[in-house]
Each structure stands twice: as C-alpha cells, then as structure tokens.
Write an enzyme that holds these catalytic residues in place. Structure first.
Site, PDB file in Angstrom:
ATOM      1  CG  ASP A 230     -40.018  36.294 -20.223  1.00 55.99           C
ATOM      2  OD1 ASP A 230     -39.777  36.177 -21.214  1.00 55.99           O
ATOM      3  OD2 ASP A 230     -40.504  36.977 -19.355  1.00 55.99           O
ATOM      4  CE1 TYR A 231     -34.725  33.822 -17.033  1.00 55.48           C
ATOM      5  CE2 TYR A 231     -36.904  34.406 -15.301  1.00 55.48           C
ATOM      6  CZ  TYR A 231     -35.236  34.934 -16.200  1.00 55.48           C
ATOM      7  OH  TYR A 231     -34.754  35.898 -15.666  1.00 55.48           O
TER       8      TYR A 231
END
Length: 812
Positions: A581-582
C-alpha cells in the site's frame, strides 16, 4: 494530445546501485533528460543480470536495460581529475543530481552537495544512503537486504505464517524490494524539493534514508506502538493466513474482517452449517477462532482451481487473488488489455519482455522513447554540451503568482479534495499536506473509513471511539475534515463547488462509485478544466478485471512477488507492513507532483490512473526479465541472495528469545573481515571459501558455523563488531524496536502531533530530510470538524445554512 511532464529538466544520475537508478528511471519515464554517469566498466546494475543465456556482458544485463531506458550514458574515471571535473561541469548545468554513493566517497572525490552547489545554487541533490546522513548508524554499510531487516518489515515477513520461530526466521522478499521502495520515495521527495526551489529560488540537499523509506511501510504497526501497544501482534501466527490451497496452487483470500465479505463467502460455500456458528458471528470472534475456520475454508477451496476461485470472487466482490508465477503474470488478461508489458528487441540482448511504467497519466504518459544506452554511448555528446552550456545563475522564485502569496512551502496555495480511504491514497495526500497543500478530507458518518472505524473496537489507550483510531491518526495528519452525504444530490453539488476552487482530486473507491454520483474525471473537468484527478485501485480503471476489490496484502498474490518470496522448499509468502500500500503512495505522490508541475507550465490538467498491479510489477522486474530472457523461474531461497552475488547472506539467531542478526557478505574483502571478527576459525580458512563461487557452494556449512557464533551474542553488539570490519550487518528490529530506534529518532522521523482527543502522540512522519525545508505537521481532523470553516469560508454559506444541511443529513 500526449506530451512529456518533465521535459524541461536535466537530471544527473550519479548512482552506482539500484535505488538511485530506479529514482532516476521514474524521471526518465516522465520525460526528463537523464544522464547516467558510470565508471569505465559500468555501474553495478550492468553487472547484476539477468543475462541472456547466463553469459555476463555489460551491454546485456536485463536489469540495466530496464532501469536505464530513455537515459544517456557517459563513462568517466572518477579517480582522475578529468573525470571528477566532468561531473562538476554536468552538475553546474543540471536541475537535479541523484546519487546512492556513500557520503565518504562523495566527500573524498570533492563531489558532495557543498562542492557542487558552489557552482550551481539551483541544484537539487538527492543523496540516498542505507541509514541517512548523521545519527549513530549514519556511516554504517547496508544494502536492500539489511535495510529491509532494519526497518521492521523483515520482522513482519511472513505475516501470519510463522508457527515455529526457531526454524522460520524473519524473511526478506525474493527481489530487492527495499531498494525500489527507497528509490520511489526519493523520487517523490526530489519532486517536493523541486517545487520548493520554485518557492524560494534555490536548490537544496535531499537526504533519503533507506531505513526510513522502508520503515514508512510499517505505519499501521507503528501507529499501534503509539496508541494501542497492547494490541501489537507477535511474530507468530495470530490471525488468518491469507494463503489458501486449491486444486492447482494457492490463492490469497481474506474475507474475514468485514461482515458483508464473510456473508458473501458463506453464500459461495453454500451456507454450510458450520459457518452459522455464533462463534463466527463477528470479525473479532472470527479472528479468535481462525484456527477452526481455516481448515474448513481450505477444504472447500481445494475443490476449485485458482481461476475458478478468482472468477467466483471477482463477481461477488470478495478479496481473492491467485498466486501467480512470472509466466502466469505475463499471460494476465488484465495487464494485456492495458498494454502494460513492453516488448523489447535489443541489438545486443535480443528479444525480451519487461514491465511497463508504474503510473498512467492521461496527457503526459510515462513512456519509452529510446532503448537503454550502451556504456559510455553519449560521452562525447554530453560533455560537449556541458562545456558549451552557460553556468546556472540565480533565478529567484518562479512559482505561479496565485500561489506565491500563500506561503513558501512547496505546495502552499494548492488545494486537494481527498476522497481516499484506508491506506494508500490517504498517505499520499498526507504527503501533500506536509508539503503545504490544503487537503480537505471528505468523509461521512453513514460509511466511515474502515481505518477510522477501527477505533470503535481498538481505540487508543483501550478506550473505544470513532476519533480514537491510532492508524487513522497516523495516516491523515495535516488535513481538514468535512462530512458530505454523496447519496444526496445537494451533497454532490457542494463537492462540485469545492472542486471549482481546487487543484487535485483523489479517490480509491470501488469502480463505478463516483460515476453513479456524477463525479468522474470527465464530469469534474467540465467544472474545472485544469483539474488533476487521481484514482487508485487494484487493477486500474479499465480492463476485464478492473472491478476487483481487496486489500493490498491480498492483491499482492497476483503480482508475482509472493511466488518468489518464501523459505527454501516452502510455500509462497505473505509480506509485512500492509505491503504494497505505501509503495503505491509514494508513486502516487510522484505522479501528482509531475502532473501539477506540468499544469503550472502549460495550464493543462489530467487524469492519473494508479493501478496497484502495475506499480508493484514495476518494482519486481527481475523474475519477469529472467523468465523472458532465459525461461527460468528461480526457486524460493529464504534470505539468501537470489542473484547469487552475496555469500554468505542470511538471518542468524542471536542471544535472547526470537532475536536475530542479518548478515550480508558482498565481496571477498568483506569475507576476510567476517573471518577476522570470528577469530579466524579453522572452518573459515577452507580455501574453497576464499571465492564467491566457493562460498555459494558451501553456504549450508557457513550458515551452520556462523549460527554457532551468533547464537550466544547480542545482535546489536555483534552487528557493530561486523560493521567495524567492513561487513554489512544489522540487528533485525521488531516494530517496537523500530518505534524506539535511536537512528530514526535522532533523524526526526517520528514527530509529536497534538490531537484534539488523543493528545500528543509520536507519529511516523514523512521519510527523508531536507536542508532548506521543514515539513508541516498538523493534527488529524475529527469527523466533520471543519464543516463550518470550509462551507462558510470557501463556499460562502451562512452558519445557519450549514447547520440546516447538517440537520437534513447532507453534511453528515
């Protein structure tokens, strides 16, 4: 009409390794003139492979051909006065210089920031090192393997698959993900410094730490450390393992933590009697009983193929994705429909396939204009240009006048309407807020963000509340918060009025949600022709599988990384830190800033389609290249170096319960250093181990003997001894150790932010430091906290009108 976003920039790629090369790769894809400075025998990526047929050739390395597409190459001997002066001349006419060389080397060569800035005050120099400049570990040696284990990600890899910690040590991924994540983070931070140059009229040093860039992917766990430390899970399995066996392999399936997903799974399974149990009624109860549920779900799944399960769950909106090999990934209908992979016919390397560009921009697409250069191909051309160029002089601030009065942060005067939820988009817009943008977070009591709602069951300090989610607090600082009911036409109209006064809109809803509200990019650009809009999703906005939904860690299965990650002889592995996600977030930031800079130059907005699959595959080129060049898929190999360039490399036991040290011997000199620290034992003096080939062949023996040496020793003390001898080594850090890590603390990665309800909390800030820029951190908004401020101040409503809209559930 297609254009290039950054074609007015000249970038010097003064990198030796992968992280700097990937950073400049993103700039090259966005149209910048990137000049690769290499030694006469080529940089490290030319020596890395894979090579067609396995035969070494600096012109045929698949990794180098991928990373250096669109670049020009010059070859200079840095140990000569002529070579060093060539770099200085290049830097004197450049906008950006990117390097991952050690600071000690830069200073010895007279090519550090202070040396180059004296000739070009406009220069932005990005320096990438394992631990950043300064701090107790600032001078430590490192690589992607050690950085991953120093960040806490290794501790969390694999996630919920460790049953016997003694035989399942912390694990690194099957390719150097840490370097790609660091490079992408550096690209986003470099764009921030470029905007700051336009605000203050001078360049600066951007100091990127690989440890910070990767620890940034641990934000969910670091939030728990600051808010709910009692909930931090052990390394051993404590929840559902996403890996589910089926007829022909595995899928990642995670339908357990949302009730509506669980109901849909029950229906797909034919509503078996066992699934009706009250013990499985809530997400919390299902987690407590995961060991009972898993074998029952697995028994059902083994009746289906991966394709069967994917098709069933795709139609049902459940998070389920097949674990794909590189060959299967290349055959993906979805990626083929989007023309993602690039067919390369290279005069030296022949035909092969490589990943495409990570982010799709509608007006200024990242694209391949020319093949990667031969070593030194452009030396004469580039040096002639440098000699003829006029030195850079001070140009003063150049930002658009409309933003100049708003402040001198990079994005002062920029307004963002943020519909993002959960992790990737909220973190991307938090970057923008820290850089000075006004970010308006749009929410609703009717369906609060899943991460915010987590406070109702796992609130800070053990107190439940909608404002008490530590993870939400750690993703959304620096924003303003409004609540709008998008099911009411009046709420949609209010959003449109906000868009008329905004620069960027972001969202990551399921496909079709904004379309049903009349808030697509085409709808919004009719209101604001120069608007920039970003959509994040698993597969992108087009293609036969674009309706897929699910968490990043579940979707990771599709992208090939779990297939190459895992213990030797074991199953595909999950990864830590809610991966990827990041990693998406920093690519989104890079995409939005390139689009914004292009709009500043031309007046044109555009649409950004950020697909999780395409970003992650762009960061995992090695297995694709190896397969298409040589038809091979290397087996999972635990912590060993998949490229067979480092030996020994592994995670070894240390004194204490579940304590570990990561060690990577990168060359013969480091091997001699390791031997000296061990006291020159007889086994280590075996002449076979004097060469890399011999150490690779004897890796099992070396691991066994090295484990005997590390087992009774403190991991930190042993790592310090090895570092002093020139060996890459680091204690494997748990998330709580990362939270208290003195290197991260001294560099200011953690910041204290005072929340209206939670009080002062130590939050993970943004990775990297700037010599001229202090980032802005403000509290995370409470739900609807700024309704009056925004709708009165921006739209001119009266306080009574705002209150009426609240009573009528328009602002709710």
């Amino acid at each position: 009409m297609e254009d290039s976003a950054l074609d007015d920039l000249r970038v010097i790629d003064f990198s030796e390794g992968l992280s700097g090369s990937y950073c400049s790769h993103l700039f090259a894809g966005a149209g910048a003139d990137v000049i690769k400075v290499e030694p006469p025998d080529g940089d490290a990526t030319r020596h890395a492979g894979p090579f067609p047929g396995g035969a070494f050739d600096v012109e045929r390395s698949g990794l180098s051909l991928y990373l250096n597409i669109n670049k020009r190459s010059i070859a200079v001997a840095l140990e000569s006065d002529t070579g060093r002066e060539a770099v200085r001349e290049l830097a004197s006419g450049a906008d950006l210089l990117i390097t991952d060389r050690p600071v000690t080397e830069l200073r010895r060569l007279g090519l550090d920031f202070e040396d180059l800035q004296s000739r070009n005050a406009q220069l932005v120099m990005t320096s990438i090192t394992p631990y950043g400049r300064g701090g107790p570990r600032g001078s430590h040696l490192g690589n992607a393997f050690s950085v991953y284990h120093a960040s806490g990600l290794g501790w969390e890899t694999p996630t919920n698959q460790v049953r016997d910690p003694a035989t399942q040590p912390p694990l690194a991924p099957g390719n150097p993900q840490a370097d790609y994540l660091t490079g992408a983070t550096a690209a986003a931070a470099t764009m921030a410094a470029l905007f700051h140059r336009e605000a203050i009229g001078r360049g600066q040093l951007v100091d990127i730490s690989g440890q910070e860039a990767n620890a940034n992917h641990l934000r969910v766990t670091l939030a728990a450390a600051a808010h709910t430390p009692e909930t931090m899970a052990p390394r051993t399995k404590s929840n559902f393992d996403p890996l589910v066996p089926c007829k022909d392999g595995h899928v990642f399936l995670t339908p357990y933590n949302l009730d509506h997903w669980w109901q849909r799974l029950r229906q797909l399974m034919g509503n078996p009697e066992w699934a009706e149990s009250e013990a499985f009624a809530t997400a919390a109860e299902r987690t407590l009983n995961c060991e009972a549920i898993e074998p029952l779900v697995h028994a059902w799944a083994t009746g289906y193929t991966r394709a069967d399960l994917y098709r069933l769950t795709l139609d049902s909106g459940l998070p389920c994705f097949p674990v794909y090999s590189p060959a299967e990934l290349l055959a993906s209908e979805q990626l083929r429909s989007r023309n993602y992979f690039e067919q390369i016919d290279h005069p030296e390397a022949g035909h092969f396939i490589q990943p495409g560009w990570p982010v799709s921009l509608s007006r200024t697409p990242m694209r391949s204009e020319r093949s990667a250069p031969r070593l030194g191909e452009h030396t004469d051309e580039v040096l002639a240009e440098a000699r003829a160029a006029k030195p850079r002089t001070g140009i003063g601030a150049t930002r658009p006048a409309a933003r100049a009065a708003a402040g001198d942060l990079p994005l002062s005067g920029v307004r963002v309407i943020d519909f993002g939820w959960i992790l990737s988009v909220p973190h991307a817009t938090a970057w923008l807020g820290a850089l000075g943008a006004q970010v308006i977070r749009v929410e609703s009591h009717l369906r609060p963000d899943t991460v915010r709602a987590a406070g109702l069951t796992r609130g800070a300090d053990g107190i439940a509340g909608i404002e008490r989610s530590g993870s939400f607090n750690n993703q959304n600082f620096g924003k303003l918060g409004v609540t709008v009911n998008l099911q009411d036409p009046r709420g949609v109209e209010l959003i449109k009025q906000l868009v008329r006064q905004s620069d960027i809109v972001t969202e990551n809803f399921a496909a079709g949600v904004l379309g049903r509200r009349g808030l697509t990019y085409d709808d919004l650009r009719r209101i604001k022709p120069d608007i920039i809009m970003l959509s994040g999703s698993p597969h992108g906005q087009t293609g036969p599988e674009s309706r897929a939904t699910g968490w990043g860690p579940t979707f990771l299965a599709y992208m090939g990384l779990p297939h190459i990650t895992g213990y030797e002889g074991g199953s595909p592995s999950t990864m830590g830190g809610a991966y990827p996600d990041y990693a998406l977030s920093v690519h989104m930031v890079f995409g939005m800033l390139t689009a914004l800079r292009y709009r500043d130059r031309t007046g044109h907005g555009q649409y950004i389609d950020a697909a999780m699959s395409e970003i992650t595959v762009a960061m995992t080129p090695e297995p694709i290249l190896e397969y298409t060049m040589n038809g091979q898929v290397a087996p999972r190999c635990g912590n060993r170096d998949r490229a067979r360039r480092c030996a020994p490399q592994g995670v070894y036991p240390a004194a204490g319960e579940d304590r570990w040290i990561a060690i990577s011997v990168v060359d013969d000199e480091a091997w001699r250093g390791l031997r000296s620290v061990l006291g020159e034992p007889a086994w280590a003096q075996d002449p076979r181990f004097a060469s890399l080939e011999g150490r690779l062949a004897g890796h099992d023996t070396i691991d066994r003997e090295l484990s005997r040496w590390t087992a009774p020793r403190d991991a930190h003390e042993a790592a310090e001894s090895l570092q002093r001898a020139g060996v890459i080594a680091v204690a494997v850090l748990s998330p709580m150790e990362v939270f208290h890590d003195e290197q991260l603390r001294e560099r200011g990665y953690f910041v204290d932010v005072d929340h209206p309800e939670l009080g002062v909390r130590s939050l993970a800030g943004m990775p990297g430091r700037y010599s001229e820029l202090q980032l802005r951190y403000a509290p995370t908004p409470m739900l609807g906290q700024h309704n009056h401020q925004i709708f009165e101040g921006m739209l001119g409503l009266s306080a009574a009108e705002v209150e009426e809209l609240q009573r009528e559930s328009v602002l709710i």
